[in-house]
Design an enzyme around this catalytic site. Sequence first.
Site, PDB file in Angstrom:
ATOM      1  N   LYS A  71      46.143  93.019  77.697  1.00  0.00           N
ATOM      2  CA  LYS A  71      47.491  93.062  78.290  1.00  0.00           C
ATOM      3  C   LYS A  71      48.561  93.130  77.202  1.00  0.00           C
ATOM      4  O   LYS A  71      49.479  93.936  77.263  1.00  0.00           O
ATOM      5  CB  LYS A  71      47.720  91.807  79.125  1.00  0.00           C
ATOM      6  CG  LYS A  71      49.169  91.553  79.515  1.00  0.00           C
ATOM      7  CD  LYS A  71      49.358  90.326  80.385  1.00  0.00           C
ATOM      8  CE  LYS A  71      49.563  89.077  79.624  1.00  0.00           C
ATOM      9  NZ  LYS A  71      50.921  88.843  79.110  1.00  0.00           N
ATOM     10  N   ASN A  72      48.414  92.293  76.163  1.00  0.00           N
ATOM     11  CA  ASN A  72      49.495  92.163  75.183  1.00  0.00           C
ATOM     12  C   ASN A  72      49.505  93.277  74.143  1.00  0.00           C
ATOM     13  O   ASN A  72      50.415  93.327  73.312  1.00  0.00           O
ATOM     14  CB  ASN A  72      49.450  90.776  74.534  1.00  0.00           C
ATOM     15  CG  ASN A  72      49.825  89.701  75.559  1.00  0.00           C
ATOM     16  OD1 ASN A  72      50.340  90.010  76.639  1.00  0.00           O
ATOM     17  ND2 ASN A  72      49.527  88.464  75.251  1.00  0.00           N
ATOM     18  N   CYS A 109      56.606  83.779  81.228  1.00  0.00           N
ATOM     19  CA  CYS A 109      56.193  82.411  81.571  1.00  0.00           C
ATOM     20  C   CYS A 109      57.204  81.400  81.014  1.00  0.00           C
ATOM     21  O   CYS A 109      57.796  81.605  79.966  1.00  0.00           O
ATOM     22  CB  CYS A 109      54.820  82.125  80.971  1.00  0.00           C
ATOM     23  SG  CYS A 109      53.541  83.228  81.589  1.00  0.00           S
ATOM     24  N   ARG A 142      62.962  80.435  75.217  1.00  0.00           N
ATOM     25  CA  ARG A 142      62.295  81.602  74.630  1.00  0.00           C
ATOM     26  C   ARG A 142      63.375  82.511  74.046  1.00  0.00           C
ATOM     27  O   ARG A 142      63.791  83.481  74.640  1.00  0.00           O
ATOM     28  CB  ARG A 142      61.442  82.319  75.671  1.00  0.00           C
ATOM     29  CG  ARG A 142      60.242  81.505  76.118  1.00  0.00           C
ATOM     30  CD  ARG A 142      59.276  82.262  77.008  1.00  0.00           C
ATOM     31  NE  ARG A 142      58.457  83.221  76.264  1.00  0.00           N
ATOM     32  CZ  ARG A 142      57.412  83.880  76.820  1.00  0.00           C
ATOM     33  NH1 ARG A 142      57.134  83.692  78.101  1.00  0.00           N
ATOM     34  NH2 ARG A 142      56.714  84.730  76.102  1.00  0.00           N
ATOM     35  N   ASP A 173      47.440  81.151  73.811  1.00  0.00           N
ATOM     36  CA  ASP A 173      47.146  81.652  75.163  1.00  0.00           C
ATOM     37  C   ASP A 173      45.777  81.212  75.666  1.00  0.00           C
ATOM     38  O   ASP A 173      45.402  81.542  76.790  1.00  0.00           O
ATOM     39  CB  ASP A 173      47.272  83.178  75.201  1.00  0.00           C
ATOM     40  CG  ASP A 173      48.698  83.611  74.980  1.00  0.00           C
ATOM     41  OD1 ASP A 173      48.920  84.791  74.650  1.00  0.00           O
ATOM     42  OD2 ASP A 173      49.600  82.763  75.109  1.00  0.00           O
ATOM     43  N   ARG A 221      49.022  88.748  87.042  1.00  0.00           N
ATOM     44  CA  ARG A 221      49.807  89.418  85.987  1.00  0.00           C
ATOM     45  C   ARG A 221      48.904  89.781  84.809  1.00  0.00           C
ATOM     46  O   ARG A 221      49.179  90.730  84.081  1.00  0.00           O
ATOM     47  CB  ARG A 221      50.903  88.471  85.472  1.00  0.00           C
ATOM     48  CG  ARG A 221      52.070  88.254  86.394  1.00  0.00           C
ATOM     49  CD  ARG A 221      53.169  87.494  85.671  1.00  0.00           C
ATOM     50  NE  ARG A 221      53.509  88.147  84.403  1.00  0.00           N
ATOM     51  CZ  ARG A 221      54.111  87.515  83.408  1.00  0.00           C
ATOM     52  NH1 ARG A 221      54.430  86.249  83.498  1.00  0.00           N
ATOM     53  NH2 ARG A 221      54.398  88.171  82.287  1.00  0.00           N
TER      54      ARG A 221
HETATM   55  C1  EPZ Z   1      53.824  86.823  73.055  1.00  0.00           C
HETATM   56  O1  EPZ Z   1      54.998  86.214  73.542  1.00  0.00           O
HETATM   57  C2  EPZ Z   1      52.845  86.852  74.209  1.00  0.00           C
HETATM   58  N1  EPZ Z   1      53.390  87.649  75.299  1.00  0.00           N
HETATM   59  C3  EPZ Z   1      52.552  85.436  74.702  1.00  0.00           C
HETATM   60  O2  EPZ Z   1      51.475  85.551  75.647  1.00  0.00           O
HETATM   61  C4  EPZ Z   1      52.048  84.583  73.535  1.00  0.00           C
HETATM   62  O3  EPZ Z   1      51.952  83.239  73.963  1.00  0.00           O
HETATM   63  C5  EPZ Z   1      52.997  84.668  72.343  1.00  0.00           C
HETATM   64  O4  EPZ Z   1      53.247  86.045  71.989  1.00  0.00           O
HETATM   65  C6  EPZ Z   1      52.421  83.966  71.108  1.00  0.00           C
HETATM   66  O5  EPZ Z   1      51.200  84.556  70.762  1.00  0.00           O
HETATM   67  C7  EPZ Z   1      53.241  88.985  75.249  1.00  0.00           C
HETATM   68  O6  EPZ Z   1      52.663  89.524  74.324  1.00  0.00           O
HETATM   69  C8  EPZ Z   1      53.805  89.771  76.405  1.00  0.00           C
HETATM   70  P1  EPZ Z   1      56.619  84.951  70.152  1.00  0.00           P
HETATM   71  P2  EPZ Z   1      56.359  86.281  72.644  1.00  0.00           P
HETATM   72  O7  EPZ Z   1      57.820  85.793  69.964  1.00  0.00           O
HETATM   73  O8  EPZ Z   1      56.383  87.552  71.911  1.00  0.00           O
HETATM   74  C9  EPZ Z   1      59.792  81.636  68.826  1.00  0.00           C
HETATM   75  C10 EPZ Z   1      50.370  85.423  77.687  1.00  0.00           C
HETATM   76  O9  EPZ Z   1      49.865  84.412  78.194  1.00  0.00           O
HETATM   77  N2  EPZ Z   1      60.751  82.754  68.766  1.00  0.00           N
HETATM   78  O10 EPZ Z   1      55.462  85.120  69.239  1.00  0.00           O
HETATM   79  O11 EPZ Z   1      57.498  85.931  73.532  1.00  0.00           O
HETATM   80  C11 EPZ Z   1      59.384  81.321  70.253  1.00  0.00           C
HETATM   81  O12 EPZ Z   1      60.324  80.458  70.863  1.00  0.00           O
HETATM   82  C12 EPZ Z   1      51.727  85.312  77.033  1.00  0.00           C
HETATM   83  O13 EPZ Z   1      49.820  86.551  77.619  1.00  0.00           O
HETATM   84  C13 EPZ Z   1      62.031  82.505  68.264  1.00  0.00           C
HETATM   85  O14 EPZ Z   1      62.360  81.390  67.886  1.00  0.00           O
HETATM   86  O15 EPZ Z   1      56.089  85.085  71.646  1.00  0.00           O
HETATM   87  C14 EPZ Z   1      58.048  80.673  70.069  1.00  0.00           C
HETATM   88  O16 EPZ Z   1      58.224  79.308  69.726  1.00  0.00           O
HETATM   89  C15 EPZ Z   1      52.390  83.986  77.296  1.00  0.00           C
HETATM   90  N3  EPZ Z   1      62.916  83.537  68.209  1.00  0.00           N
HETATM   91  C16 EPZ Z   1      57.459  81.414  68.871  1.00  0.00           C
HETATM   92  O17 EPZ Z   1      58.572  82.031  68.199  1.00  0.00           O
HETATM   93  C17 EPZ Z   1      62.575  84.808  68.611  1.00  0.00           C
HETATM   94  O18 EPZ Z   1      63.437  85.713  68.503  1.00  0.00           O
HETATM   95  C18 EPZ Z   1      56.456  82.498  69.236  1.00  0.00           C
HETATM   96  O19 EPZ Z   1      57.092  83.409  70.114  1.00  0.00           O
HETATM   97  C19 EPZ Z   1      61.277  85.042  69.108  1.00  0.00           C
HETATM   98  C20 EPZ Z   1      60.377  84.006  69.170  1.00  0.00           C
END
Ligand code: EPZ
Length: 429
Positions: free
Chosen positions: A22-23, A117, A122, A306, A398
Amino acid sequence: MEKIVINGGAPLYGEVAINGAKNAALPILLASILTRDKCVIEHLPAISDVALALEILRSMGAGIKMLTRTSVEIDATHVRGGIVPYELVSKMRGSSYLIGAELGRFGAAHVGWPGGCDFGVRPIDQHIKGFEAMGAKIDIENGYIVASAPDGLRGGQVYFDCVTVGATINIMIAAVLAKGNTVIDNAAREPHIVDLANFLNTCGAKITGAGTGVIRISGVERLHGCTYTIIPDMIEAGTYMAAVAATGGKVRITNVIPKHLEIISAKLEEMGALIEEEDETITISSTGDLRRANIKTLPYPGFPTDMHPQMSAVLCCAKGTSIVSEGVWENRFRYVDELMKMGADISVDGRTATIQGVERLSGAPVRAVDLRAGAAMIIAGLAAEGRTEISGIGSIERGYDDIVGKLKALGANIKTIYCSDENELREAQ
Ligand code: EPZ
């Protein structure tokens, strides 16, 4: 309303094939608007987030032709920029990639604030930091992210304050057609980042370093179309591995990349499961009697966040006291209340859960509060004594392609029912 109903206690035996990730699928589908040629994307998971991504592309004027249940031809020749409907983009986090894709193609983007989610805050500040490093101007107006780069994007250097999958993806997508070279430092290293880079390079982009902490992109004039096959979903595979560990049995999981699952396999072996690896297959067997373990989720190659809820469900009946620390998200413990309804003994303090193993969980009516929490409810229901009813299963659909059918084929007593109201239950399958 739909529910998943499970009568627990059956061990799982047989073989299950894993779908595309998916990702990886979401960024690859949305990045396809960077070329005016046709792209064929194969090995897609048939899940609602993919259907939503295709609906978003269609709303932008892309031609979408499903070739099979899991492959699609995308013709982005006539895709137009402009406002992507809020009600579409607000349903998933992956729609944030439209900012990079629209900036890359049109030099402007107007995208509703992304959904996804609920793990607490976020933010997208790192995405914005990356776009600004490439000369874009970003405003937030009425819940929309409005980006503009009237002279087009130029190559830039960004050092992320934290490892972020989404921002790494978004900047990579925006940079492939920018004028000049872009460097992403402190980049995320997940397999789906590498898959996106491979897709873009197959279309003629020049990306090196994907999978490491430093990704370099040399902007090119244009991209051409391609045919691309999505990598297997490591989290789907890990979810089935966790289910077998919890219920006992022996299952051959095909179409996987064992390297992506190394840390999950190692943890399940530490808990007492047996795992054999072949080139594209993992066979896991378990008696269902497991030892306690500690888990700390981190960005890849650390233990994947995840897989956190699913592993907690398994640890509920492991002998001893386990500690699960969430190293990525502010609050990924909303599933705990639901497991406690089934008799789990869990206490949460900040980002750490302490799980005291109990003899057995008991079936109960529970909710899938988010995608991976829903998977955890299924695992808990499969291992529990008695009947579990899971509502809110839209969040499960999803990210899991036919999880009920796949588990039923492995011997689980599981079905989906449609309830027009609490009394009337019609069995779906
Ligand atoms: C992706 O989310 C995945 N979603 C999530 O999977 C997964 O949990 C996550 O990466 C971590 O591996 C998709 O790929 C669609 P991040 P994403 O940006 O990109 C902070 C699932 O179950 N952050 O890596 O939103 C954030 O708050 C889903 O398939 C900032 O501070 O995650 C978090 O603490 C759920 N500022 C950390 O980084 C930003 O601009 C990781 O977030 C962006 C992120």
